[in-house]
Scaffold this active site. Structure first.
Site, PDB file in Angstrom:
ATOM      1  N   ARG A  56     -43.370  28.737-133.152  1.00  0.00           N
ATOM      2  CA  ARG A  56     -41.944  28.477-133.036  1.00  0.00           C
ATOM      3  C   ARG A  56     -41.213  29.813-132.882  1.00  0.00           C
ATOM      4  NH1 ARG A  56     -37.213  28.357-137.295  1.00  0.00           N
ATOM      5  NH2 ARG A  56     -35.669  27.310-136.030  1.00  0.00           N
TER       6      ARG A  56
ATOM      7  N   TYR B 290     -31.577  46.583-137.642  1.00  0.00           N
ATOM      8  CA  TYR B 290     -31.259  47.060-138.988  1.00  0.00           C
ATOM      9  C   TYR B 290     -32.499  47.097-139.862  1.00  0.00           C
ATOM     10  CZ  TYR B 290     -31.114  42.059-140.249  1.00  0.00           C
ATOM     11  OH  TYR B 290     -31.423  40.737-140.443  1.00  0.00           O
TER      12      TYR B 290
END
Length: 269
Positions: free
Chosen positions: A262, A124
C-alpha cells in the site's frame, strides 16, 4: 509548512498535548519508545483489567464522545478511479526505481523495515534521527536538501484536489510518499503542529487499508491497543484531517491493517 501561527511556544503545546510520547529508552540510541502511561481513552480496558467488571455507562459515553470528536475532524472522498489509480501507481513505481538507482538527494529517501518514505518539496527529521526525542523536536531540512515535488504529483493528484475544492490552489509545498509492504506500520503520532498547517490530506493507492486513532503501541513483540476510531481507507480515496482528528489525538497505521502493498501520498503545507 507553518509560519507565524500565533503560538508562543509550539513545543510546549505539543508536550502538553501528548506528554506520553516524550520519553524513549536508552537516551540517544536507536531504542524503541519507553512504555508510555496509559492515556485517558484506554480507561475502559484498564477498568476491565483492574476490576474484572464491565465499564460503566459513563466511561462508554466518554469513549463515544471522543470518537465523535475525532469524526468531526475527518472528511473522506472517493476521487480517483481505478484507471487513475493505475496511472499514479505506475509513477510511484518510477519513484521507487529512481531511488534504487540513487538518483535522488540523500534526504529525499528514508528507508525502514517494511516502509520506505520519499520526501519532496520539504523534508524533516523525526523519530530516531532526532538528537532530542519527542513531539516538537522535529526540524525541517534546509531548503534544497530534498528533491522538488514531481510534476506528475501536481498534474495527476494535486490538480484534482484543487478542482474538487479539497485544498486551495498553491496550498501544497510538501509531498511525502509512504510505501508500505504487508505488515508495515507507522506508530501513533501527531503530524508536527509547528511544521505543518492543517488540513493534512492523504491519498491511498495499491490496496485498501485503515487509519486508526488513539492507539497505544507496545514492542517486542509489537502489539497495538484498540483504537478510539477505526477508519477504513479505500484505494483511490482521499482522507482530510483537521481539528481534533489532526491535533488532539494520535493516528497510526497498524501492521494488521496492511495486508497487501500500500502507498499513500501525503500533501501538506
Amino acid at each position: 509548512t507553518m509560519a507565524g501561527s500565533g503560538y508562543t511556544d509550539l513545543r510546549e503545546k505539543l508536550k502538553s498535548m501528548m506528554p506520553y510520547r516524550d520519553g524513549h529508552k536508552g537516551g540517544g540510541g536507536g531504542g524503541l519508545p519507553r512504555e508510555p502511561p496509559e492515556p485517558p481513552y484506554d480507561r475502559k480496558r484498564r477498568h476491565q483489567e483492574d476490576s474484572g467488571s464491565e465499564p460503566s455507562d459513563y466511561e462508554e459515553q466518554k469513549e463515544e464522545e471522543e470518537a465523535r470528536k475525532v469524526k468531526s475532524g475527518i472528511r473522506q472522498l472517493r476521487l480517483f478511479s481505478a484507471e487513475e489509480c493505475a496511472k499514479i501507481e505506475a509513477r510511484i513505481e518510477d519513484v521507487v526505481s529512481r531511488a534504487e538507482k540513487g538518483l535522488y538527494k540523500e534526504h529525499t529517501v528514508d528507508r525502514a523495515p517494511l516502509r520506505n518514505k520519499y520526501f519532496f518539496g520539504e523534508g524533516y527529521t523525526y523519530g530516531s534521527q532526532l538528537q532530542r526525542r519527542g513531539p516538537g523536536q522535529e526540524r525541517l531540512y534546509p531548503r534544497g536538501e530534498v528533491d522538488a515535488i514531481p510534476e506528475w504529483v501536481h498534474d495527476l493528484v494535486i490538480r484534482k484536489l484543487v478542482e474538487h475544492r479539497v485544498i486551495p490552489e498553491g496550498f501544497v509545498n510538501s509531498a511525502v510518499i509512504n510505501d508500505y509492504q504487508p505488515g508495515g506500520c507507522i506508530v501513533s503520532h501527531v503530524d508536527p503542529i509547528h511544521i505543518f498547517e492543517r488540513p493534512i490530506v492523504s491519498v491511498s493507492f495499491f490496496s485498501d487499508s485503515a487509519l486508526c486513532f488513539g492507539c497505544k503501541f507496545q514492542f517486542k513483540p509489537i502489539r497495538v491497543s484498540e483504537p478510539v476510531l477505526f477508519l477504513p481507507v479505500k484505494r483511490g480515496s482521499v482522507t482530510v484531517l483537521s481539528g481534533y482528528a489532526a491535533d488532539e489525538i494520535t493516528h497510526c497505521i497498524r501492521p494488521q491493517d496492511i495486508k497487501e502493498r500500500r502507498a499513500v501520498i501525503i500533501l501538506r503545507k
